[in-house]
Enzyme design. Structure first.
Site, short mmCIF file in Angstrom:
data_model
loop_
_atom_site.label_atom_id
_atom_site.label_comp_id
_atom_site.label_asym_id
_atom_site.label_seq_id
_atom_site.Cartn_x
_atom_site.Cartn_y
_atom_site.Cartn_z
CG ASN A 207 -0.40 -0.24 3.01
OD1 ASN A 207 0.97 -0.60 2.28
ND2 ASN A 207 -1.35 -0.12 3.51
CD GLU B 264 5.34 -0.07 12.49
OE1 GLU B 264 4.72 -0.06 12.28
OE2 GLU B 264 6.04 0.72 13.07
CB CYS C 178 -1.68 0.36 8.42
SG CYS C 178 -0.59 1.63 8.32
P1 NAP Z 1 0.72 -9.26 3.68
O1 NAP Z 1 -0.15 -9.69 2.65
O2 NAP Z 1 0.91 -9.53 4.60
O3 NAP Z 1 1.87 -8.70 2.49
C1 NAP Z 1 3.20 -8.19 3.20
C2 NAP Z 1 4.40 -8.71 2.57
O4 NAP Z 1 4.52 -10.02 3.75
C3 NAP Z 1 4.49 -8.91 1.31
O5 NAP Z 1 5.88 -8.62 0.90
C4 NAP Z 1 4.42 -10.42 1.37
O6 NAP Z 1 4.68 -10.64 -0.10
C5 NAP Z 1 4.84 -10.72 2.31
N1 NAP Z 1 4.57 -11.78 2.44
C6 NAP Z 1 3.80 -12.82 2.02
N2 NAP Z 1 3.10 -14.06 3.06
C7 NAP Z 1 4.43 -13.97 4.13
C8 NAP Z 1 5.44 -14.94 4.75
N3 NAP Z 1 4.28 -16.38 4.91
N4 NAP Z 1 6.32 -15.05 4.46
C9 NAP Z 1 6.80 -13.44 5.37
N5 NAP Z 1 5.95 -12.86 4.03
C10 NAP Z 1 5.07 -12.87 3.17
O7 NAP Z 1 -0.24 -7.82 4.14
P2 NAP Z 1 -0.61 -6.38 2.65
O8 NAP Z 1 -1.25 -7.18 1.76
O9 NAP Z 1 0.47 -6.50 1.69
O10 NAP Z 1 -0.90 -5.12 2.98
C11 NAP Z 1 -1.53 -5.25 3.73
C12 NAP Z 1 -1.87 -5.27 5.70
O11 NAP Z 1 0.08 -4.47 5.82
C13 NAP Z 1 -3.00 -4.43 6.02
O12 NAP Z 1 -3.12 -5.49 7.14
C14 NAP Z 1 -1.93 -3.65 6.87
O13 NAP Z 1 -2.65 -2.76 8.20
C15 NAP Z 1 -1.15 -3.58 7.36
N6 NAP Z 1 0.47 -2.17 6.99
C16 NAP Z 1 0.69 -2.09 8.44
C17 NAP Z 1 1.77 -0.67 8.35
C18 NAP Z 1 1.70 0.06 9.60
O14 NAP Z 1 3.03 0.79 10.18
N7 NAP Z 1 1.69 -0.40 10.82
C19 NAP Z 1 1.70 -0.03 7.20
C20 NAP Z 1 1.13 -0.72 5.97
C21 NAP Z 1 0.63 -1.84 6.16
P3 NAP Z 1 3.37 -11.01 -1.04
O15 NAP Z 1 3.48 -9.78 -1.65
O16 NAP Z 1 5.26 -11.61 -2.29
O17 NAP Z 1 3.06 -11.60 -0.89
#
Ligand code: NAP
Length: 472
Positions: free
Chosen positions: A144, A240, A274
């Site tokens: 995002n 995060e 987020c």
């Molecule tokens: P996500 O599906 O968890 O993906 C985040 C990262 O993790 C991607 O690079 C993804 O790679 C990787 N990933 C996926 N499966 C994994 C595994 N089994 N082991 C290690 N890494 C893995 O999250 P998203 O949909 O991209 O982002 C949305 C989430 O991020 C929301 O919950 C949001 O609230 C949170 N977020 C938090 C913050 C904060 O600062 N607190 C900021 C922004 C977003 P792939 O893309 O290759 O699957």
């Protein structure tokens, strides 16, 4: 991109615009072997440390280059993430600021003097601490904010003296690769920043299993993040994660100032932040007026092509997210929620094809509905009336998350009560929970994470304190 070399792999992956479905780039699809090679290079790079003045110069130069290539970065970011171009430009400016702030922090990495003579054993000795880089940092970033969230890991790591292996989101890897190119152009020697695109599970297995990776910095969803944390009991794993952001609007709040901020905080981009406003609790005396002003503001938003300057709300990231958000909306409606504006029925066939969801305001939402207790990550907000502040604080706290919460009020004791009682990493008064500046400590408690990002705090996490004792 490993040790400054762009690798080609047998397999590759298209990067697709969430709006038009067009292919906007193609990246190598790395394996565990490539991730290991990236860790080797990062580990080797750290054998020749960079002095603080060198790190500062590289970070400042990188900030300049980000600004110089700003429009190009914004266009790529908008294309791969479906982010409205105006918001993409803001993200680029923020990334340059994150680099500049990290440079400032790199030049004031100080330790403490320890009062050794406070014990008889220590008397006559001098003690002080110095901050030492923890080692190789593995960074995993979400789709995002693909530029600024990568910047929040890469720039503090370099400021701290740590080399990095970055695994960006597979949906939005292009801006991260550009950032690595920019870092090299700014003078970062090969090996200090390696970017591996590929299968997340395979790459993160390497991060988890390799003792040379001292810290994994993860931003993304809770299941993945806490899973990583559980697999690495001896590493630092900085998380995060998500939120279901509440905001309380008191009867004395300045609605004229608050409503535009709430509209922007709930629907900017298309809600996948987020800290997007998700739950609004309005005092019953202002509930009607707030709802009216909010729905009016929402109807003025432009929904559509993210590359157009006029667009406020673009598509959600992919088909699966589109279906999930609509399913949660339909479930809420079936269980008694009312759509005040937007909703599944507002969508044309064309909207569906482009991944759009119209900004949706719901009333009649109960705390058990997914649109309230889980993270929607889409353009959906609910508005609920409350009778007194304690009730509102209880409702706001009714989540397993704890990233940021907010209150709009002119009543100082009420603001202070909220600051004390809201169980979140930050409590913001008279700004929405979406408020963030890049130098502030930002991070959640409860299910939302275990760390604070913001260069000064991240650098602390990426270094450890070494005590030096001098005896005569
Ligand atoms: P996500 O599906 O968890 O993906 C985040 C990262 O993790 C991607 O690079 C993804 O790679 C990787 N990933 C996926 N499966 C994994 C595994 N089994 N082991 C290690 N890494 C893995 O999250 P998203 O949909 O991209 O982002 C949305 C989430 O991020 C929301 O919950 C949001 O609230 C949170 N977020 C938090 C913050 C904060 O600062 N607190 C900021 C922004 C977003 P792939 O893309 O290759 O699957």
């Amino acid at each position: 991109l490993i040790a400054g070399e762009g690798l080609t792999t047998a397999a590759s992956r298209d990067v697709v615009s969430p709006y038009s479905g067009e292919v906007v780039g193609r990246v190598a699809w790395g394996s565990a072997a490539i991730a290991r090679r990236a860790v080797d290079e990062a580990h080797d790079a750290m054998r020749t440390p960079l002095a603080a003045y060198e790190r500062v110069e590289i970070l400042l130069r990188a900030a300049e280059l980000i600004a110089e290539r700003g429009e190009e970065l914004a266009q790529v970011l908008s294309a791969e993430a479906g982010k409205p171009i105006r918001a993409a430009r803001v993200e680029v400016e923020r990334a340059a600021f994150t680099y500049r702030t990290s440079a400032h922090e790199a030049s004031r990495l100080v330790g403490d003097v320890v009062p050794m003579d406070a014990s008889a054993t220590g008397a006559g000795r001098l003690g002080f601490t110095v901050r030492v880089p923890v080692g190789v940092v593995a960074a995993i970033t979400p789709f995002n904010f693909p530029l600024n969230l990568a910047a929040h890991k890469l720039a503090p790591a370099l400021a701290a003296g740590c080399a990095v292996v970055l695994k960006p989101s597979s949906q939005t890897p292009l801006t991260a690769l550009m950032l690595a190119e920019i870092s090299a152009d700014a003078g970062l020697p090969p090996g200090w920043l390696n970017v591996v695109t590929g299968e997340a599970g395979e790459i993160s297995d390497v991060f988890a299993g390799d003792d040379r990776v001292a810290l994994i910095s993860f931003t993304g969803s809770g299941d993945v993040g806490w899973g990583l944390r559980a697999r690495c009991p001896r590493k630092r794993v900085a998380l995060e994660l998500g939120n279901s952001s509440p905001v309380i609007v008191e009867s004395d709040a300045d609605l004229e100032a608050a409503v535009p901020k709430l509209v922007a905080g709930a629907f900017g981009y298309a809600g996948p932040s987020c800290i997007s406003v998700q739950r609004i609790y309005a005092h019953e005396r202002v509930y009607g007026e707030l709802l009216e002003r909010l729905t009016e503001g929402v109807r003025e938003l432009n929904v559509g092509d993210p590359s157009a300057d006029a667009t406020d709300v673009g598509p959600v990231i992919d088909r699966a997210s589109h279906e999930r958000i609509l399913a949660w909306l339909r479930e809420a409606i079936d269980e008694g929620a009312t759509v005040e504006t937007g909703g599944p029925d507002a969508l044309s066939e064309q909207d569906e094809a482009c991944g759009l969801i119209h900004p949706t305001v719901l009333t009649g939402v109960t705390p058990e509905m997914k649109v309230s207790c889980a993270e929607v990550f889409g353009p959906v907000v609910s508005v609920t009336a409350y009778a007194d502040l304690d009730e509102a604080l209880g409702l706001a706290n009714g989540t397993r998350y704890g990233l940021q919460a907010a209150i709009f009020t002119a009543n100082l004791p009420h603001a202070l009560r909220a600051a004390r009682r809201l169980s979140f990493g930050s409590v913001v008064v008279n700004e929405p929970p979406t408020f963030r500046t890049d130098q502030m400590p930002y991070g959640g408690v409860n299910a939302s994470g275990n760390t604070k990002e913001g260069p000064a705090w991240t650098i602390r996490e990426m270094t450890h304190e070494r005590l030096v004792v001098l005896a005569e």
